[in-house]
Motif scaffolding. Structure first.
Motif, short mmCIF file in Angstrom:
data_model
loop_
_atom_site.label_atom_id
_atom_site.label_comp_id
_atom_site.label_asym_id
_atom_site.label_seq_id
_atom_site.Cartn_x
_atom_site.Cartn_y
_atom_site.Cartn_z
N MET A 281 0.84 -1.20 0.00
CA MET A 281 0.00 0.00 0.00
C MET A 281 0.88 1.25 0.00
O MET A 281 1.91 1.29 0.65
N LYS A 282 0.44 2.22 -0.78
CA LYS A 282 1.25 3.44 -0.89
C LYS A 282 0.37 4.69 -0.77
O LYS A 282 -0.77 4.70 -1.24
N LEU A 283 0.94 5.72 -0.13
CA LEU A 283 0.23 7.00 0.04
C LEU A 283 0.98 8.09 -0.72
O LEU A 283 2.21 8.15 -0.68
N SER A 284 0.24 8.93 -1.43
CA SER A 284 0.85 10.10 -2.08
C SER A 284 0.37 11.35 -1.38
O SER A 284 -0.83 11.57 -1.25
N LEU A 285 1.32 12.16 -0.92
CA LEU A 285 0.95 13.44 -0.29
C LEU A 285 1.19 14.56 -1.30
O LEU A 285 2.31 14.72 -1.79
N ILE A 286 0.16 15.32 -1.61
CA ILE A 286 0.31 16.42 -2.56
C ILE A 286 0.41 17.74 -1.79
O ILE A 286 -0.49 18.07 -1.01
N VAL A 287 1.51 18.45 -2.01
CA VAL A 287 1.78 19.66 -1.23
C VAL A 287 1.98 20.86 -2.16
O VAL A 287 3.04 20.99 -2.77
N PRO A 288 0.97 21.73 -2.31
CA PRO A 288 1.17 22.93 -3.12
C PRO A 288 2.03 23.95 -2.36
O PRO A 288 1.79 24.17 -1.17
N CYS A 289 3.02 24.51 -3.02
CA CYS A 289 3.93 25.43 -2.33
C CYS A 289 4.08 26.73 -3.12
O CYS A 289 4.50 26.69 -4.27
N TYR A 290 3.74 27.83 -2.50
CA TYR A 290 3.96 29.13 -3.12
C TYR A 290 4.71 29.99 -2.12
O TYR A 290 4.13 30.37 -1.09
N ASN A 291 5.95 30.25 -2.40
CA ASN A 291 6.82 31.00 -1.48
C ASN A 291 6.83 30.38 -0.09
O ASN A 291 6.49 31.01 0.89
N GLU A 292 7.20 29.13 -0.02
CA GLU A 292 7.23 28.40 1.26
C GLU A 292 8.64 27.91 1.56
O GLU A 292 8.82 26.85 2.16
N ALA A 293 9.66 28.69 1.17
CA ALA A 293 11.06 28.25 1.31
C ALA A 293 11.38 27.79 2.74
O ALA A 293 12.02 26.75 2.92
N GLU A 294 10.91 28.54 3.74
CA GLU A 294 11.27 28.17 5.12
C GLU A 294 10.49 26.94 5.59
O GLU A 294 10.87 26.30 6.55
#
Ligand code: UDP
Ligand code: MG
Length: 313
Positions: free
Chosen positions: A1-14
């Motif tokens: 079983m596998k999970l995919s985490l989708i993470v949208p990033c806009y100016n999230e360098a830190e």
């Protein structure tokens, strides 16, 4: 079983490195594999640089899709879904307001309840002003009255679902994307769990009041044609009023004769119906504009760089 985490990033360098660490910690010993799909939404800071480091670091399988400019969170989620290969898919923000531990609970729920396909989190307590809260509540009231889909008030994009739900969402290739509506439209049995959003780890929110307003209009136009009927409704009402007034004027003329010139009445009527007409044309314009944009058939996003784990390239 596998999970995919989708993470949208806009100016999230830190945030991205911290997010990765916290996620790995949260999934330690969970008994299934997971991948993190970061979508860099045209960030102007060092987000992409840091994401490249995370990809090269190899602590867990990482995919990075970097957009050529800012296309918005909705486009980011769409791109992430296209690249997700897991049996379960989670949408989560990069700023750690939504804890990865909750994702683990969501996955567990889906594992234990095969007849549910989606677990969606909603905020039970919000730390926001009264005005914003009022507008949000009104938005849900309006859209649920007008639209054939029912949106769960307070439900966020923070959710975990099965692969079949992902496949269904991807069949909706519309250019103007309104996720809350899309989730409701595709259906599937959904379990709602409350959560409290934490403070943002670093940075500030990307949502101004104006952006939220535009998003709300997007939702109403995208999932309802009721505003178009407003023109028909107003037209009928004023038509009936006009006939009644006509009868009144004719009777007045026949029995008493008309002695006042009626200047004010005429001006008020012209101005009133002029603005009603412009308002209705404006509504039609909103729909026509979207038909125009959709008919150009432009892609939802343009990726300038895609990094995949070594075994998938
Ligand atoms: N985001 C994005 N593109 C945008 C705006 C936001 O990818 O144009 C991402 C952002 O980096 C974050 C998530 O969407 O991971 C939610 O944004 P934010 O935290 O600003 O929203 P809030 O939590 O205040 O609703
Ligand atoms: Mg946030």
């Amino acid at each position: 079983m596998k999970l995919s985490l989708i993470v949208p990033c806009y100016n999230e360098a830190e945030n991205v490195e911290l997010f990765q660490e916290e996620t790995i910690k949260a999934f330690q010993g969970c008994g299934y594999s997971f991948e993190i799909i970061y979508v860099d939404d045209g960030s102007a800071d060092a987000t992409l640089h840091n994401l490249r480091k995370l990809h090269a670091g190899g602590k867990c399988p990482v995919k990075v899709i970097s957009f050529s400019r800012n296309f918005g969170k909705e486009a980011g989620l769409y791109a992430g879904l296209q690249y997700a290969s897991g049996d379960y898919i989670s949408l989560i923000d990069a700023d750690l307001q939504q804890r990865p531990e909750i994702v683990r609970e969501m996955v567990q729920f889906l594992d234990e309840n095969p007849d549910y396909d989606v677990v969606a989190a909603y905020q039970d307590r919000r730390n926001e002003g009264k005005v914003l809260s009022f507008f949000k509540k009104s938005f849900y009231r309006i859209i649920n009255k007008m639209s054939h889909v029912t949106l769960q008030p307070e439900a966020s994009d923070f959710r975990t679902f099965r692969k079949s739900v992902r496949d269904s969402i991807l069949t909706l290739g519309e250019y103007h994307r309104f996720s809350k509506g899309i989730f409701a439209w595709v259906g599937y049995k959904t379990h709602f769990i409350p959560y409290t959003a934490c403070q943002r780890a670093f940075g500030t929110t990307k949502w101004s009041f104006k952006k939220l307003m535009n998003y709300a209009i997007e939702g109403i136009i995208g999932f309802s044609t009721a505003p178009l009927r407003l023109a028909t409704f107003l037209g009928s009402i004023s038509g009936i009023a006009a006939v009644l007034y006509l009868i009144a004027v004719v009777l007045q003329k026949l029995f008493w004769g008309i002695d006042v010139p009626g200047y004010a009445t005429i001006i008020v009527l012209i101005l009133f119906f002029g603005s009603v007409q412009l308002f209705c044309i404006g509504i039609i314009g909103e729909y026509v504009g979207r038909i125009f944009e959709q008919s150009k058939n432009r892609p939802i996003y343009i990726a300038k760089e895609i990094l995949l784990p070594p075994d998938e390239t």
